[in-house]
Design a protein around this motif. Structure first.
Motif, short mmCIF file in Angstrom:
data_model
loop_
_atom_site.label_atom_id
_atom_site.label_comp_id
_atom_site.label_asym_id
_atom_site.label_seq_id
_atom_site.Cartn_x
_atom_site.Cartn_y
_atom_site.Cartn_z
N GLY A 181 -28.04 39.92 -8.85
CA GLY A 181 -26.61 40.72 -8.32
C GLY A 181 -26.57 41.84 -9.15
N ARG A 182 -25.53 42.40 -8.33
CA ARG A 182 -25.12 43.93 -8.86
C ARG A 182 -23.80 43.98 -8.81
NH1 ARG A 182 -28.76 46.62 -5.43
NH2 ARG A 182 -30.51 47.18 -6.72
N GLY A 183 -23.07 44.69 -9.65
CA GLY A 183 -21.54 44.62 -9.59
C GLY A 183 -21.36 46.23 -9.68
N ASP A 184 -20.04 46.46 -10.06
CA ASP A 184 -19.66 47.97 -10.19
C ASP A 184 -20.13 48.72 -11.34
OD1 ASP A 184 -17.94 47.58 -8.27
OD2 ASP A 184 -16.05 47.81 -9.50
N ALA A 229 -28.85 33.73 -16.56
CA ALA A 229 -28.44 34.58 -16.14
C ALA A 229 -27.97 35.58 -17.08
CB ALA A 229 -27.27 34.39 -15.11
N LEU A 243 -23.98 45.34 -18.80
CA LEU A 243 -23.09 46.21 -18.35
C LEU A 243 -23.25 47.58 -19.13
CD1 LEU A 243 -20.06 43.60 -18.55
CD2 LEU A 243 -21.08 44.47 -16.27
N VAL A 248 -18.43 28.87 -15.28
CA VAL A 248 -19.86 29.48 -15.63
C VAL A 248 -19.98 29.17 -17.33
CG1 VAL A 248 -19.82 31.63 -15.75
CG2 VAL A 248 -21.77 30.59 -15.00
N MET A 275 -25.66 33.75 -19.72
CA MET A 275 -24.73 32.62 -19.15
C MET A 275 -25.69 31.71 -18.41
SD MET A 275 -22.05 34.95 -16.96
CE MET A 275 -23.43 35.95 -16.52
N GLU A 276 -25.20 30.53 -18.16
CA GLU A 276 -25.89 29.39 -17.66
C GLU A 276 -26.55 30.11 -16.38
OE1 GLU A 276 -23.19 26.25 -17.05
OE2 GLU A 276 -24.79 24.98 -16.00
N CYS A 292 -26.68 29.86 -12.47
CA CYS A 292 -26.59 28.83 -11.22
C CYS A 292 -27.56 28.92 -10.29
CB CYS A 292 -24.92 29.28 -10.69
SG CYS A 292 -23.93 29.33 -12.05
N GLU A 296 -25.03 31.92 -4.36
CA GLU A 296 -23.69 32.20 -4.05
C GLU A 296 -23.17 31.28 -3.12
OE1 GLU A 296 -23.08 36.34 -2.89
OE2 GLU A 296 -23.96 36.96 -4.64
N GLU A 303 -17.41 35.51 -3.17
CA GLU A 303 -18.63 36.10 -3.96
C GLU A 303 -18.56 35.66 -5.15
OE1 GLU A 303 -16.51 37.53 -2.01
OE2 GLU A 303 -17.46 38.70 -0.49
N ASN A 304 -17.43 35.07 -5.55
CA ASN A 304 -17.34 34.83 -7.23
C ASN A 304 -17.50 33.24 -7.34
OD1 ASN A 304 -17.12 37.33 -8.14
ND2 ASN A 304 -14.92 37.31 -7.84
N THR A 323 -17.29 32.19 -11.45
CA THR A 323 -17.66 33.22 -12.48
C THR A 323 -16.94 34.54 -12.13
OG1 THR A 323 -19.83 34.72 -12.79
CG2 THR A 323 -19.40 34.11 -10.56
N LYS A 340 -9.37 44.69 -6.54
CA LYS A 340 -10.29 45.13 -5.47
C LYS A 340 -9.27 44.89 -4.34
CE LYS A 340 -13.91 43.77 -8.13
NZ LYS A 340 -14.78 42.55 -8.53
N1 LIG Z 1 -24.35 32.78 -13.84
C1 LIG Z 1 -24.97 33.29 -12.97
N2 LIG Z 1 -26.19 32.65 -12.37
C2 LIG Z 1 -26.68 33.24 -10.88
N3 LIG Z 1 -26.36 34.41 -10.45
C3 LIG Z 1 -25.20 34.93 -11.04
C4 LIG Z 1 -24.71 34.51 -12.32
N4 LIG Z 1 -23.56 35.44 -12.45
C5 LIG Z 1 -23.55 36.36 -11.47
N5 LIG Z 1 -24.87 36.21 -10.62
C6 LIG Z 1 -25.12 36.96 -9.67
O1 LIG Z 1 -24.57 38.36 -9.97
C7 LIG Z 1 -23.70 38.69 -8.94
C8 LIG Z 1 -22.72 39.61 -9.65
O2 LIG Z 1 -22.16 39.11 -10.59
P1 LIG Z 1 -20.52 39.22 -11.28
O3 LIG Z 1 -19.82 39.13 -9.94
O4 LIG Z 1 -20.24 38.40 -12.22
O5 LIG Z 1 -20.86 40.85 -11.59
P2 LIG Z 1 -19.90 42.01 -11.84
O6 LIG Z 1 -20.69 43.30 -12.30
O7 LIG Z 1 -18.67 41.72 -12.79
O8 LIG Z 1 -19.37 42.17 -10.35
P3 LIG Z 1 -17.85 42.96 -10.08
O9 LIG Z 1 -18.23 44.35 -10.06
O10 LIG Z 1 -17.82 42.28 -8.53
O11 LIG Z 1 -16.87 42.41 -10.86
C9 LIG Z 1 -23.14 37.39 -8.40
O12 LIG Z 1 -22.36 37.59 -7.09
C10 LIG Z 1 -24.23 36.57 -8.28
O13 LIG Z 1 -25.31 36.77 -7.27
#
Ligand SMILES: Nc1ncnc2c1ncn2[C@@H]1O[C@H](COP(=O)(O)OP(=O)(O)OP(=O)(O)O)[C@@H](O)[C@H]1O
Length: 505
Positions: A138-141, A158, A162, A192, A208-209, A211, A215, A260-261, A273, A303
Motif C-alpha cells: 500500500g501507499r500513503g501520503d 508489514a 516513511l 495491528v 508490524m503484523e 494482515c 483491506e 481503508e483503515n 491501522t 482528511k
Molecule cells: N499491517 C498491515 N498489513 C497489511 N497491509 C497493510 C498493513 N498496514 C498497512 N497496509 C496496507 O498499506 C496501506 C497504507 O497503510 P497506511 O494507511 O497505514 O499508510 P499511511 O502512509 O499512513 O497512509 P495515509 O497517508 O492514508 O495515512 C493500507 O491501506 C493497507 O493496504
C-alpha cells in the motif's frame, strides 16, 4: 462470632473509572522508559539480528536492567474483556490429536496475551537489512507499506517506510510520534501489532503484523451485491466498538475510522491501522477538549472525507465522540450505501430522495463544500425498501443506532455520556456476545494467502524502487538538532504468547 472468610478471584479488567493513584499508564511507562534510555543511545542498529551477541551486550546495559527489573515488578496479567485465556485453550488443544489446519491456525493466532503489561519494550534488535522486500502492499501520503520477510526467521511482516523529507515538508513530525506511541502502547486483538520501529538517515520504519486478509472494503467488493447483511454489519461494527473502547480507555481518540483503515487478519477479524491522526484525549473534567481553531480542518489535518464529524468541520474542539460519529457512517456505508450505488440510476430519477443519489455515505455531496454542508445540516435518510426491491430494509434498531451515532450535537450523541458502554448497551447489539467476540467466526473469511503471494491485495507497481540493503548502509543518526526525529525511538516490542518472541525473564 468468627466471620466466614470468602475468597474472591477477581479478573482485573480495564476500568472506566479513574485509575488508582499508583497506576502507571502504559503510555507514561513507555515514555519514561524511553526518556530514561536517551533516544540518542539506541541507534547502533545491528545490520543483522544476532541475539547471542546482543544478549551479551545487554549485560552492561543499564536500560536492559531497567526492563528486567520492571518486568519482574509488574508480573500481574491484566486481561482485557475481549481476550479470554487463549494460551490455556491452545495448550489444551495441542494435546488433542487430529486438529484441522484451520483450527490450529485460528488457535495459534489467538494465543497472544492481550494485556498492556505483557508487552516488553526492548532496545532495537533489527535494522533495514534484517528484512527482504517481497511486495508493495500500500501507499500513503508520505510512505509505503511493504510485505517483507525477516531473513533470520523467515517470518512475514508489514513494513511501513516513511520519508523524513516528505514528513518535514508536510509538517507531519508530531503525527508520526503520536502514531509510534499508540502502536507501541496498544495491545489488543483488533489493533495491528507493532514489533519494531527504528530510523535511518532518511526514513522511519514501523515493522508490524502482516494482515494477510487485506483491506476490509476490498473484501466487501468481492461479496455478491458488494454489501453486507445486518448481522454481518453488526459483527464488524461490534469489533470496531471493542477497538475504539480500548483506544479511548488508553486515552486516545482515533479520529480516522474509515473503511481503508480497517484491515483483515488471516482469520477474518478486523485490525485497525493508521494512527497518524490519533490524538491524546483530554480528560472530561478538564475544561477543554482537543482544540482545532480552524473551521476547515487544516489545523487538525483531518482528511476531508465524508467521514468527518460536524464538530471537526466547525473547528471548535472535539472529543472521543468523533469516533462514535465515524462508527455511524461506517455502519451506514456497510449496510445501505452499497445498495444505493447498485440502484443509483433509480435513485437519480427520484427527486424526493435526491440526497441519497450520490451513494457511498449518507452525506456525500458532489464536492467537498457540499459534503460539509450536508454533514452540518442534513439528517440521515434511509432508502425506501419498497423502491429498492433488491435491498432488505435495515431494522428499526439499526436505523435508530445510526441516527443516534450521527447526532450533530456531540454532547447528545450516543457514546458521549458513558463512552463505549452506551454504544454496547444499545438494543442493536443485543445479540452480540462481547466477551467472546474474538472467538466467533467472522462473516468473511479471507482467501488463504500462501506465503508471500498477498492474494488479498491489489497489484501495485512501485514507481521508484526502495532498497532496504542500501538504506541500512547509510549513517543511522544525525547528531543534535539536525534530526527533528530524535524522539522517534528505536525499539523492539516483545509480546507474551508469541512463542518465538517470548522473552525469558
Ligand atoms: N499491517 C498491515 N498489513 C497489511 N497491509 C497493510 C498493513 N498496514 C498497512 N497496509 C496496507 O498499506 C496501506 C497504507 O497503510 P497506511 O494507511 O497505514 O499508510 P499511511 O502512509 O499512513 O497512509 P495515509 O497517508 O492514508 O495515512 C493500507 O491501506 C493497507 O493496504
Amino acid at each position: 462470632m468468627l466471620k466466614q472468610q470468602t475468597s474472591v478471584v477477581v479478573l482485573e479488567q480495564p476500568s472506566i473509572t479513574q485509575p488508582p493513584s499508583s497506576y502507571v499508564s502504559p503510555q507514561s511507562r513507555f515514555r519514561s522508559l524511553l526518556s530514561r534510555h536517551s533516544s540518542t543511545r539506541d541507534y547502533e542498529m545491528p545490520s543483522s539480528l544476532d541475539l547471542s551477541d546482543h544478549n551479551k551486550s545487554y549485560l552492561n546495559n543499564p536500560w536492559h536492567y531497567e526492563q528486567n527489573h520492571l518486568a519482574s515488578d509488574e508480573k500481574t496479567i491484566r486481561k482485557v474483556a475481549s481476550a479470554p485465556n487463549t494460551k490455556k485453550l491452545f495448550d489444551k488443544a495441542m494435546t488433542k490429536p487430529a486438529l484441522t489446519t484451520p483450527t490450529l491456525q485460528k488457535l495459534k493466532s489467538l494465543r497472544r496475551t492481550y494485556s498492556s503489561n505483557s508487552v516488553k519494550i526492548k532496545r532495537i534488535e533489527v535494522g533495514p537489512s534484517s528484512f527482504a522486500k517481497c511486495k508493495l502492499l500500500g501507499r500513503g501520503d508520505v510512505g509505503k507499506v511493504f510485505l517483507v520477510r525477516q531473513t533470520t526467521s523467515d517470518k512475514l511482516f508489514a513494513m511501513k517506510v516513511l520519508s523524513k523529507k516528505e514528513m518535514i515538508k508536510r509538517n507531519k513530525i508530531k503525527r508520526v510520534l503520536a502514531e509510534q506511541e499508540i502502536l507501541a502502547t496498544s495491545n489488543h486483538p483488533f489493533i495491528v501489532t507493532l514489533y519494531h520501529s527504528f530510523q535511518s538517515q532518511d526514513y522511519l520504519y514501523f515493522v508490524m503484523e502482516y494482515c494477510s486478509g487485506g483491506e476490509f472494503f476490498r473484501a466487501l467488493q468481492s461479496r455478491p451485491g458488494k454489501c453486507l447483511d445486518e448481522d454481518a454489519s453488526r459483527f464488524y461494527a461490534a469489533e470496531v466498538v471493542a477497538a475504539l473502547e480500548y483506544l479511548h480507555l488508553m486515552g486516545f481518540i482515533y479520529r480516522d475510522l474509515k473503511p481503508e483503515n480497517i484491515l483483515l487478519h488471516e482469520t477474518g477479524h478486523i485490525m485497525l491501522t493508521d494512527f497518524d491522526l490519533s490524538k491524546e484525549a483530554i480528560p472530561r473534567h478538564e475544561p477543554s477538549i482537543v482544540k482545532s481553531s480552524s473551521p476547515n480542518t487544516a489545523e487538525t489535518n483531518i482528511k476531508p472525507t465524508e467521514y468527518i464529524s460536524p464538530e471537526i468541520i466547525k473547528g471548535c474542539g472535539h472529543s472521543c465522540a468523533v469516533d462514535w460519529w465515524t462508527l455511524g457512517i461506517l455502519l451506514y456505508e456497510m449496510l445501505v450505501s452499497r445498495v444505493v450505488i447498485r440502484e443509483k440510476k433509480a435513485w437519480e430519477r427520484d427527486t424526493d430522495n435526491a440526497l441519497l443519489k450520490y451513494g457511498t455515505t449518507p452525506f456525500k455531496g458532489s464536492n467537498r463544500n457540499e459534503t460539509f454542508s450536508r454533514i452540518l445540516r442534513i439528517d440521515v435518510a434511509f432508502p425506501d425498501p419498497a423502491r429498492l426491491p433488491s435491498a432488505k430494509a435495515p431494522s428499526a434498531n439499526c436505523k435508530l443506532i445510526i441516527r443516534k451515532l450521527l447526532h450533530k450535537d456531540e454532547h447528545k450523541r450516543l457514546g458521549s455520556r458513558a463512552g463505549a458502554a452506551d454504544v454496547k448497551a444499545h438494543p442493536f447489539f443485543n445479540t452480540i456476545n462481547w466477551a467472546l467476540l474474538r472467538h466467533q467466526d467472522p462473516p468473511i473469511i479471507p482467501t488463504p494467502s500462501s506465503d508471500a503471494d498477498a492474494v488479498n491485495f491489489r497489484r501495485m507497481k512501485e514507481s521508484s524502487s526502495f532498497d532496504l540493503q542500501k538504506d541500512s548502509k547509510k549513517k543511522f543518526y544525525i547528531e543534535g538538532d539536525d534530526n527533528p526525529f530524535t524522539q522517534f525511538s528505536s525499539v523492539t516490542l516483545h509480546h507474551d504468547g508469541d512463542s518465538d518472541t517470548d522473552v525469558e525473564e
